[in-house]
Scaffold this active site. Sequence first.
Site, short mmCIF file in Angstrom:
data_model
loop_
_atom_site.label_atom_id
_atom_site.label_comp_id
_atom_site.label_asym_id
_atom_site.label_seq_id
_atom_site.Cartn_x
_atom_site.Cartn_y
_atom_site.Cartn_z
N HIS B 70 5.33 -17.89 -2.69
CA HIS B 70 4.06 -18.53 -3.05
C HIS B 70 3.07 -17.48 -3.54
O HIS B 70 2.44 -17.65 -4.59
CB HIS B 70 3.49 -19.30 -1.85
N ASP B 99 -5.26 -12.06 -36.19
CA ASP B 99 -4.24 -12.20 -35.16
C ASP B 99 -4.38 -11.01 -34.23
O ASP B 99 -5.28 -10.19 -34.38
CB ASP B 99 -2.83 -12.23 -35.78
N TRP B 135 4.18 -10.92 0.06
CA TRP B 135 4.09 -10.44 -1.34
C TRP B 135 3.81 -8.94 -1.40
O TRP B 135 4.04 -8.29 -2.42
CB TRP B 135 3.03 -11.22 -2.12
N SER B 163 5.89 -6.54 -19.22
CA SER B 163 5.18 -7.57 -19.97
C SER B 163 3.67 -7.36 -19.91
O SER B 163 2.98 -7.40 -20.94
CB SER B 163 5.56 -8.94 -19.40
N SER B 164 3.15 -7.12 -18.71
CA SER B 164 1.69 -6.95 -18.57
C SER B 164 1.21 -5.73 -19.33
O SER B 164 0.15 -5.76 -19.96
CB SER B 164 1.30 -6.77 -17.11
N HIS B 247 -5.32 -2.89 -5.20
CA HIS B 247 -6.72 -3.23 -5.30
C HIS B 247 -7.19 -3.42 -6.74
O HIS B 247 -7.85 -4.41 -7.03
CB HIS B 247 -7.65 -2.33 -4.49
N GLU B 249 -5.37 -4.48 -8.96
CA GLU B 249 -4.73 -5.76 -9.31
C GLU B 249 -5.62 -6.95 -8.96
O GLU B 249 -5.73 -7.89 -9.75
CB GLU B 249 -3.39 -5.86 -8.57
N TYR B 251 -8.75 -7.05 -8.97
CA TYR B 251 -9.83 -7.14 -9.96
C TYR B 251 -9.30 -7.56 -11.31
O TYR B 251 -10.03 -8.18 -12.09
CB TYR B 251 -10.62 -5.83 -10.03
N SER B 262 -19.38 -15.99 -17.74
CA SER B 262 -20.49 -15.48 -18.54
C SER B 262 -20.54 -16.11 -19.93
O SER B 262 -21.54 -15.98 -20.64
CB SER B 262 -20.38 -13.96 -18.69
N HIS B 296 -8.97 0.30 2.37
CA HIS B 296 -9.56 -0.72 3.25
C HIS B 296 -8.55 -1.82 3.58
O HIS B 296 -8.82 -2.66 4.43
CB HIS B 296 -10.86 -1.29 2.68
N HIS B 297 -7.40 -1.82 2.91
CA HIS B 297 -6.36 -2.78 3.27
C HIS B 297 -5.55 -2.29 4.46
O HIS B 297 -4.69 -3.00 4.94
CB HIS B 297 -5.40 -2.99 2.09
N THR B 322 -21.29 -6.49 -8.15
CA THR B 322 -20.96 -7.92 -8.05
C THR B 322 -22.23 -8.73 -7.85
O THR B 322 -22.40 -9.80 -8.45
CB THR B 322 -19.96 -8.18 -6.91
N LYS B 325 -24.02 -9.24 -11.02
CA LYS B 325 -23.46 -10.32 -11.85
C LYS B 325 -23.93 -11.68 -11.36
O LYS B 325 -24.36 -12.52 -12.14
CB LYS B 325 -21.92 -10.25 -11.83
N ARG B 444 -1.75 -14.39 10.50
CA ARG B 444 -1.17 -14.81 9.22
C ARG B 444 0.34 -14.91 9.35
O ARG B 444 0.92 -14.32 10.23
CB ARG B 444 -1.37 -13.74 8.15
#
Lengths: 176, 514
Positions: B70, B99, B135, B163-164, B247, B249, B251, B262, B296-297, B322, B325, B444
């Site tokens: 998931h 293009d 994950w 790909s990315s 991290h 990722e 963002y 925006s 921090h993870h 943040t 924004k 979790r």
Amino acid sequence: MQTRIKIVVIICSIVVMSMFGFCFALVPLYSTFCKITGINTALRVNEFESQMDQTRTIRLELIANNNANLPWIFYPLKATVLVHPGALNKIIFFAKNNSKKSMTIQAIPSFAPLNAAYYFHKIQCFCFEQQTLKPGETKYMPVIFRIDSRIPYDLSTISLAYTLFDVTQKVARTAT
Amino acid sequence: MTQNHKSMLALISRWLFTTNHKDIGTLYLILSGIMFFIGGIMAMMIRIQLYRPGITFIDPNFYNQLVTLHGLIMIFGAIMPAFVGLANWMIPLMIGAPDMALPRLNNWSFWILPFAFLILLSTLFLPGAAPNFGWTMYTPLSTTYGPPSTDFLIAAIHLLGISSIIGAINIIATIINLRTPSMTYMKMPLFVWSWFITAFLLIIAMPVLAGVVTMMLFDRHFGTSFFNAAGGGDPVLYQHLFWFFGHPEVYIMILPGFGIISEIIPTFSRKKIFGYTFMVLAIASIAFLSFIVWAHHMFTTGMALSAQIIFMYTTMLIAVPTGVKVFNWVATLFRGAITFETPMLFAIAFVILFSIGGFSGLMLAVVPADYQYQDTYFVVAHFHYVLVTGALFSIMAAIYYWLPKWTGHYYNETLGQLHFWITVVAVNVTFFPMHFLGLAGMPRRIADYPLQYTDFNQIISIGAFVLGLAQIIFLYNIIRTIFYGKKATSRVWEGAQGLEWSIASPAPYHTFQT
């Protein structure tokens, strides 16, 4: 392809390649960084207070583990010992190689709570060097230690665990 | 060969060999939609399992596989391809380019994806367990104890990474080289700016993920010990490397959303965005900060206190850009002539609900508090608020916003509003109680839980089922809009500004040809 686009693609590809390399470079960089800054290393207190304090007794619990199904028998002769801070103590672990080949192990200690390591002063330990046992061979392995008498009062029970790691192949590789 | 066969072949080769940015954008969005529903079905199964305590529906090992897949499917399959699809569709239109800069690579970067997900999802049907370690793929769960299918996962991750990276290089090359001459960098629409910065995050972060899963592969099969303590390695090193990718990722999954919001808020407030320069600077500084907060993870891994404090402060620092924004969006709304069409509703919900996710993030940033919250449902609540009501809401807003431009038809506004209101209620019923469960100590990734957590879990499950079903309205509305609906004008929205609204609706196959 336009030249300007080509330049962007080349620069970006270099960034991608170097970040891939950087990921592998981080493996030694992390340990170097931690060594230089002193982060995450249980640095021992330089001077040591060995005045015996008979008014206090610390309960030391000994745990023996084998990593990843190591075919050894490994246990402390006494699971719990009571020690006075500052006194010289000796504890003994028993090890037997139960496999059919000669094996070399390295013991790695671990303290709980973690900060107990700062006050635990080992004079002799089987974990200081690798131990090689022939098939079926047994060995009594001592640890001689003192506990710093400045150990905080909240540390009244300390768990000391040793885990045996099989390093036979690694030793063989470095020998050749 | 009959006429039917010929047209069938022509249709397949049109989509298989297309180098048109609009076709590829559509393909990305379709793939993302499919993955969204597959990941959603997994979420529904998870919620059926957790409706009552006890092993009621599936066995714990399969539950773990569902949780893992998931996460992977939603992150790499639903959110990221959706943003890349939007980038493909909209960036050339917004900057007046005919293009993308590298159309052939563009085709390749899309067509890698279906195969990557085929490999990933095939693990469910192969003998043995699918990846079942979450994950984050922590070692030694994924090395020493990983099922054989972990190798499939590693292959899939490599493909997704390629790909990315190609997609990101393409976007950078397009934005740098193909802007219409009068469009300077500081005149670019904010969606383009946000993707420009995201693309840099991608080319810096994705190779690290590729590197770390390569090390995992080496540890599994080639006798190395990067993460194996017995060989002198360190499992915590895996976490450092993974989160150095991880991290940035997260963002990557929110910055394009900032860009979308925006675009939408000024359109429906009929005002210019407030503080354009600060919006750009805020995105850039968030992107920079994302590289110095990863630890921090892993506060509870036994890091040195000094390191924990440094990472706590850098993490809290992210709240500043943040906050800028959020304040600027609110300031844009202030005294605007606001109307509440569906995209605007999603955008406003984004601003409010994403802020809740941001606040729980701040709570998690505080080291002593994090020791309590670590690995509880509080974390699950936090990242679902930022990813569902953040990233996903921005994608839904974008689809409603640009769908008339893509299809030439207005979507059904009543259905859109119905979809919004059901979704916004259900999403809060689903994810808000998770905060309380986490604070009460529910961990979790468990297939079963003690009795006292039953009530909240039942509320969550009911919310989740409603949330899942509401997306069928969304799907129906999109499909319906492709074929029917009121003809859209080229401007589409009264307050819309920007180059993409100067071309006809639906957007012609070729635009801004020189």
